[in-house]
Design a protein around this motif. Structure first.
Motif, mmCIF file in Angstrom:
data_model
loop_
_atom_site.group_PDB
_atom_site.id
_atom_site.type_symbol
_atom_site.label_atom_id
_atom_site.label_comp_id
_atom_site.label_asym_id
_atom_site.label_seq_id
_atom_site.Cartn_x
_atom_site.Cartn_y
_atom_site.Cartn_z
ATOM 1 N N GLY A 132 62.032 10.501 -10.204
ATOM 2 C CA GLY A 132 61.186 10.245 -11.370
ATOM 3 C C GLY A 132 59.740 10.100 -10.973
ATOM 4 O O GLY A 132 59.415 10.025 -9.795
ATOM 5 N N PRO A 133 58.867 10.108 -11.974
ATOM 6 C CA PRO A 133 57.432 10.044 -11.676
ATOM 7 C C PRO A 133 56.973 8.649 -11.234
ATOM 8 O O PRO A 133 57.539 7.647 -11.665
ATOM 9 N N GLU A 134 55.962 8.641 -10.381
ATOM 10 C CA GLU A 134 55.350 7.372 -9.996
ATOM 11 C C GLU A 134 54.348 6.941 -11.069
ATOM 12 O O GLU A 134 54.172 5.760 -11.325
ATOM 13 N N LEU A 135 53.683 7.927 -11.651
ATOM 14 C CA LEU A 135 52.786 7.639 -12.771
ATOM 15 C C LEU A 135 53.671 7.713 -14.019
ATOM 16 O O LEU A 135 53.981 8.796 -14.499
#
Lengths: 328, 692
Positions: A132-135
């Protein structure tokens, strides 16, 4: 030429063969006595000077002498070869204590190695990894995880916001909603990655850290399944037959919520948070919370490595000092 | 109100707790019991009045932020007596000839407000026993009245506030949202502008306190105060939290209000304070009292199924044990039917919303140690890593094998010259960042990699060869973009020093970085990277390239610009590459097709075209490939030679060409024919000359 002359010649040849010191010399001797222009051949050519009745006998003797000399030569050759090989091997001796030739070789970062071990343990238990995205979106990091709006459970001071809807994820648990949007139970999922929280950096706190989050949904899942799974996972990670202990704790996305510790090498070590996935979350993704239940647990990658290797300062992981990195 | 609090931590003396829990358990035993029930005792400290527990309260348990709250938890485990607020005013209230009126205008933010008047206020210190308990709790005794309000807050969890009645215009209390532009100077001496979302406690004219957060200076009590108005109220938690956050003002009061105080205890806490005021001779408690309670919520009713509790907790708990645990927590059984009980939830437990919350109560009070260990049974699922996880594992091992050490560097960083200022890839800033170092997200791995190299160079730790696989972030016309990239940095010789005389230890240069980038692309099954001139200002303009894939830029490779190198302690050339991993993976051949092995021999021939320096190798190579006879299997560049023998501004390239046919043994003449065509094309395209 007489028989006696032949005997003398053979005697000389034998002496020469026996005293030859190397293969080259031996080759020369071979040519000298047995070559097409050699002494024995010369003897053969004198056969015409002999009386007729003596000729066959003389011929036979020359031939047998030739044969006997060939055998002697071959035996001596083998002897000399062995000797020469031995000499060569002795001469070629090297200092085996000099260091081996080196090659540049890099290593993987200790956190990568830890993630690999975590993945191995969980994949073996049937968990499927997702990224998944970090942002991350505020909605997945908080709302989807049953955080009430403006509740002290999450303090804005702890979160890196980019704007009103985007933030740096504070927990890998943010993946839960993204998975449940798409998947129907049963599922066993896991994710690992980087998280961010405002923390004053010291030996045990960092604004950047790594987590692994595990969650599953199926029929009839209970706290007992969670405990057993944690025990199996922790045993795989730390070795031996570790004990697991729950203590009540609060995370909005689990109910009951606990923190769990393991008994390892004579002490209790707090590892992370866990619990049954809150029915509010299951229902918000259209999962029947009466039929299905699930559990979730998470822990810090750094924490695992620190425990396993006795590292006492969290800051070392992002400092990238070769003296540290080369130890693992 | 007014104490700035330490997040989540509360200190209470054991002897105070024991006033409500008649037990002779040791402080260690109490600490253990509380911890295992969910109130973690971090440590036990010694004080003048014995041991003090340092208790961490989770944000959902505002009801435990008091002696009584802690006592309730202990009672739930020990089953002794239910702790409640000491009630009644032991001294008969006196009549007073003043009046008060309380009007709650915004009942959505304030559901109950109790005001009591105390006359003949005497300025004197609180009794020693009270001061000792406050000190043990980490509070500073101030004067009798303030100490009583703090004491009652710690005892009951209900924050109280005292106003100087004579300073309240009109003898009135109006609870309303602040009007636009209204200001107040709070007790900490700061002038604050209120907004229309903030709840204010006002007199007839203007705000005298910020509800639930802090009082104002104007109506503050002092030594000459005659009459005191004591406030005890319930405010909407979200409202207090927002106000406190907006003003950046956090107090013991706001901390408790934002975690919910029990509306049913509002009057009891005021009574308790009056009792203590009377007992300590701090004033005359009067009969003048207002209790506005416009929104009284009915207790929540929840159906609790015993079988469901067993199913969730994972083992069978005897019914009497469950019932006892819940009764000890204050849950009231309203109705019992086959297999389920309808409970009334205690007014101080806003966290109990549905059945699962009650199940948790049962579980934690009975003790989680009794939960057995089991493994989930059911559909077997196929575990596995993500495609990216699998690919990065392969790449990591591949890069490490050629000598680069993996590092993990910061995603957050200060703006700097080490990031390319691409107009279509702007930096993403962190809103209201606390420091420059944490002010934005990296757009490139270069700053982190260079820092890692520099740190080790300063300490003489070699080799300087590092790589990282991580996320970079850009703001583009499409919005926020997050991409996974691989980057590497190298300087000096990478191979370790050797005592073997002829060991070659090449220095890191453009070609080394390019070579590693090519290895990465091969690992991703991509074989057609192109390298073309780039204008990345961070890199040496003559020794850098954009890495292109199907006409799109996926990265850069090059030598760090000498001007940037000057800023660091590394003396050698610093070479760097960075590539977008997801794009490489997407382009990679999905399936390898087997090519059968030819059993016929190869013919290897070298050619050495001499070309002008300005002719690139790519041009030479493409000229060979243009001809590309079928029998040409491999082209290897084995030497590049410049020097006076070759001629001014000229270079000689040695190409080793391997010919082979899958069907037959090649004849000399067909190889020669192919070579002749290649030579001819090189002469035509590259103006090449062949010598000898």
């Amino acid at each position: 030429m007489t028989m006696d002359d032949l005997d003398m010649l053979v005697a000389d040849a034998i002496k020469d063969i026996e005293t030859a010191q190397n293969i080259t010399e031996l080759n020369r001797i071979e040519i000298k006595y047995l070559g097409s222009k050699g002494s024995l051949q010369a003897q053969m050519r004198t056969i015409g000077t002999l009386p007729k009745e003596e000729r066959p006998k003389f011929g036979a003797r020359v031939n047998s002498s030739k044969e006997s000399l060939s055998q002697k030569l071959s035996a001596r050759r083998t002897e000399l070869e062995v000797k020469e090989l031995e000499e060569r091997l002795t001469k070629e001796k090297i200092d085996i204590t000099l260091p081996g030739r080196t090659f540049p070789i890099g290593r993987l970062h200790p956190l990568t190695l830890t993630v690999q071990r975590v993945k191995e343990a969980l994949i073996g238990q049937g968990y499927e990894f997702v990224d998944g995205p970090e942002l991350e979106e505020y909605a997945y990091n908080f709302e989807a995880l049953n955080y009430p709006e403006d509740h002290p459970a999450f303090d804005e001071m702890m979160t890196f916001y980019v704007d009103d809807t985007r933030l740096l994820r504070t927990q890998t648990t943010a993946l839960q909603g993204r998975v449940m949007e798409k998947r129907k139970p049963p599922f066993r999922m896991a994710t690992t990655g980087r998280c961010f929280r405002y923390e004053a950096v010291d030996a045990t706190h960092h604004h950047t850290f790594h987590q692994v989050d595990v969650f599953m949904v199926d029929e009839g899942i209970s706290m007992a399944d969670l405990k057993g799974t944690l025990k199996q996972f922790a045993s795989a990670m730390f070795g031996g037959n570790v004990q697991v202990r729950f203590r009540p704790d609060f995370f909005p996305f689990v109910e009951p919520g606990v923190d769990y510790s393991i008994f390892w090498e004579g002490r209790w070590l707090e590892l992370g948070g866990a619990g049954l996935i809150h029915p509010n979350i299951l229902e918000s993704y259209g999962i029947d919370s009466e039929r299905y239940s699930g559990f979730a647990f998470g822990l810090g990658i750094e924490r695992i490595h620190m425990i396993q290797n006795g590292v006492n300062d969290l800051r070392l992981y992002l400092e990238n000092d070769l003296r540290f990195l080369k130890q693992f | 109100m007014g104490f700035i609090i330490i997040e989540g931590i509360m200190r209470l003396s054991v002897e105070w707790i024991k006033e409500f829990v008649p037990t002779d358990a040791s402080s260690e035993e109490l600490a253990r019991t509380l911890t295992m029930a969910g109130l973690e005792v971090e440590e036990t400290i010694e004080s003048e009045i014995g041991p003090v527990l340092d208790i961490t309260v989770t944000p959902n348990r505002g009801d435990c932020l008091s002696v009584i709250g802690v006592a309730r938890e202990l009672n739930a485990v020990y089953s002794l007596q239910f702790p409640s607020i000491p009630n009644g005013v032991s001294v008969q209230p006196v009549k007073a000839d003043c009046e008060i009126s309380v009007a709650i205008e915004d009942i959505d933010l304030c559901s109950r407000y109790v005001a009591r008047l105390v006359t003949n206020v005497r300025s004197k210190p609180s009794p020693e026993w009270m001061q000792k308990r406050l000190v043990a709790a980490g509070m500073r005794p101030i004067n009798g009245i303030v100490d009583v309000t703090n004491y009652v807050m710690l005892e009951t969890g209900q924050p109280l506030h005292a106003f100087d009645y004579d300073k309240l215009h009109g003898g009135r209390i109006v609870v309303r949202r602040a009007r636009k532009g209204e200001t107040i100077r709070t007790l900490d001496g700061v002038d604050r502008v209120l907004t229309e979302e903030m709840l204010a406690i006002c007199d007839a004219d203007h705000p005298v306190a910020i509800a639930g957060v802090m009082g104002g200076e104007e109506a503050e009590m002092n030594d000459s105060t005659k009459i005191m108005l004591l406030e005890s109220a319930h405010f909407l938690p979200v409202s207090i939290r927002r106000t406190s956050k907006k003003l950046n003002l956090r107090t013991e009061a706001s901390y408790r209000f934002e975690r919910y105080v029990d509306p049913e205890s509002v009057a009891k806490a005021a009574d308790r304070a009056c009792q203590l005021i009377a007992e300590c001779g701090l004033g005359d408690v009067t009969t003048v009292l207002c209790d506005e309670y416009p929104v009284k919520l009915a207790p929540k009713r929840i159906v609790f199924r015993l079988a469901r509790a067993n199913a969730m907790l994972g083992y069978d708990i005897p019914k009497p044990e469950m019932i006892k645990a819940l009764a000890n927590l204050g849950f009231e059984s309203l109705e019992e039917q086959e297999g389920h009980i309808t409970y009334s939830v205690p007014s101080w437990r806003p966290d109990i919303q549905r059945e699962i919350d009650i199940i948790e109560e049962v579980g934690r009070i009975i003790g989680y140690d009794r939960i057995p260990e089991r493994l989930p049974v059911g559909v077997t699922t196929q575990g596995g890593d993500t495609p990216i996880g699998k690919m990065t594992a392969k790449i990591r091992t591949g890069i490490a094998a050629v000598g680069l050490q993996e590092v993990i560097t910061h995603s957050l960083l200060a703006p700097g010259k080490l990031e390319n200022d691409d107009p279509d890839g702007q930096r993403i800033e962190i809103r209201s960042a606390l420091s420059s170092d944490l002010s934005g997200l990296r757009r490139s791995l270069l700053p982190g990699l260079l820092e890692a190299a520099d740190r080790n160079a300063r300490r003489g730790q070699l080799p300087l060869a590092f790589f990282e696989i991580g996320k970079v972030f850009h703001r583009t016309h499409k919005g926020y973009e997050e991409s996974l990239v691989v980057g590497g940095i190298m300087a000096g010789t990478i191979a370790p020093r050797s005592w073997v005389r002829d060991d070659k230890r090449p220095e890191a240069d453009f070609y080394m970085a390019k070579g590693i980038a090519e290895i990465v692309s091969h690992l991703c099954s991509v074989s057609d990277l192109q390298f073309c001139v780039c204008d990345d200002v961070r890199l040496h303009p003559g020794r850098s390239a954009n890495i292109m894939l199907s006409g799109k830029r996926i990265g850069v490779v090059g030598e760090l610009h000498p001007e940037l190198r000057k800023l660091h302690s590394i003396r050698e050339k610093i070479c760097f590459f960075e590539m977008d991993l997801e794009r490489l993976m997407d382009a990679g051949t999905k399936k390898q097709v087997f090519v059968s092995l030819s059993s016929y021999p190869v013919v290897v021939r070298d050619i050495a075209p001499r070309v002008a320096n300005s002719v690139t190798y790519e041009k030479v190579l493409s000229s060979v490939k243009e001809v590309m006879p079928e029998i040409l299997e491999k082209i290897e560049l084995t030497d590049v030679f410049t020097g006076s023998q070759v001629g001014e501004e000229m270079k000689s390239l040695t190409l080793s060409l391997t010919f082979r046919s899958p069907e037959r043994t090649l004849t000399d003449s067909e190889v020669n024919e192919a070579l002749e065509k290649i030579r001819a094309n090189l002469m035509e395209r590259c103006n090449a000359r062949f010598v000898g």
